[in-house]
Write a protein that holds these residues in place. Sequence first.
Motif, PDB file in Angstrom:
ATOM      1  N   ARG A  77      -0.202  -3.977 -15.983  1.00 48.58           N
ATOM      2  CA  ARG A  77      -0.048  -4.313 -14.566  1.00 48.58           C
ATOM      3  C   ARG A  77       0.106  -3.070 -13.718  1.00 48.58           C
ATOM      4  NH1 ARG A  77       1.954  -3.770 -10.351  1.00 48.58           N
ATOM      5  NH2 ARG A  77       3.505  -2.380 -11.242  1.00 48.58           N
TER       6      ARG A  77
ATOM      7  N   GLN B 140       5.861 -11.223  -8.246  1.00 45.13           N
ATOM      8  CA  GLN B 140       5.678 -10.591  -9.557  1.00 45.13           C
ATOM      9  C   GLN B 140       4.963 -11.538 -10.520  1.00 45.13           C
ATOM     10  OE1 GLN B 140       5.700  -7.680 -10.499  1.00 45.13           O
ATOM     11  NE2 GLN B 140       6.841  -7.213 -12.366  1.00 45.13           N
TER      12      GLN B 140
ATOM     13  N   LEU C 145       1.263 -11.298  -9.850  1.00 44.64           N
ATOM     14  CA  LEU C 145       0.681 -10.047 -10.321  1.00 44.64           C
ATOM     15  C   LEU C 145       0.493 -10.062 -11.840  1.00 44.64           C
ATOM     16  CD1 LEU C 145       2.762  -7.535  -8.159  1.00 44.64           C
ATOM     17  CD2 LEU C 145       0.416  -8.310  -7.735  1.00 44.64           C
ATOM     18  N   LEU C 146       1.487 -10.568 -12.553  1.00 42.75           N
ATOM     19  CA  LEU C 146       1.402 -10.609 -14.011  1.00 42.75           C
ATOM     20  C   LEU C 146       0.411 -11.664 -14.477  1.00 42.75           C
ATOM     21  CD1 LEU C 146       5.182 -10.249 -14.957  1.00 42.75           C
ATOM     22  CD2 LEU C 146       3.409  -8.489 -15.026  1.00 42.75           C
TER      23      LEU C 146
ATOM     24  N   VAL D 200      -3.171 -10.373 -14.418  1.00 44.06           N
ATOM     25  CA  VAL D 200      -3.473  -9.517 -15.569  1.00 44.06           C
ATOM     26  C   VAL D 200      -3.686 -10.365 -16.821  1.00 44.06           C
ATOM     27  CG1 VAL D 200      -2.578  -7.708 -17.083  1.00 44.06           C
ATOM     28  CG2 VAL D 200      -2.249  -7.545 -14.617  1.00 44.06           C
TER      29      VAL D 200
END
Length: 210
Positions: free
Chosen positions: A10, A125, A128-129, A132
């Motif tokens: 990330r 968060q 974002l994770l 990925v």
Amino acid sequence: MEFREVLARRRMVRNYTGEPVDPAVLARIVDSGRRAPSAGFSQGQAFVLVTDAAIRRAIAELASEESYVEAGFDPWISRAPAHIAVCVSEASYRRRYREADKLVDGQEIEWPVPYWWVDVGAALQNLLLAAVDEGLAAGFLGVHAVPGLKSLLDIPDEYTPIGVVTVGHPAPDRRSGSLQRGWRPEEQVIHWNGWNRGVPPGEPEGGPRD
């Protein structure tokens, strides 16, 4: 993908191929944001998913992307095939904590920390994770850089956008110069049993750590 690999991969990616992202994948990413914790299960987070090219270009214009590109960067905002505006409602938390099971001496608590900001950060968060984990990349553009976002997306008065997550297939990008600072030493960040009070279990007292 293993969780630690997701964490390691990330980073804020600011360029994309422009290849579309499967709507089902975007739905899973947004659902991951929805599953972030929230105080009292207030669920005050909300998301505006933008795939329309004209609206994405309008967001890029609000963010002065043209000037960004003139400075030598890629047009990452308009090029990203999906934007997720991340929002939070303070009112949702206050309503929840005025319910009978959350009152303290008959009153709403005095908030020691505005936990709506904490929780929307957790939602960010997660997005974002999750990107990925889906084999994609994501970046974040803070709302301070996108004046007029709330009006553009017809976000209700009760909700405050914190920014936009860009999602897409990664392309080579110009990395932030801030990364040259490197990670702060572990001993400055992680403290055992109190601030500078001890060492990790099994490690001898005194002396520098490897």
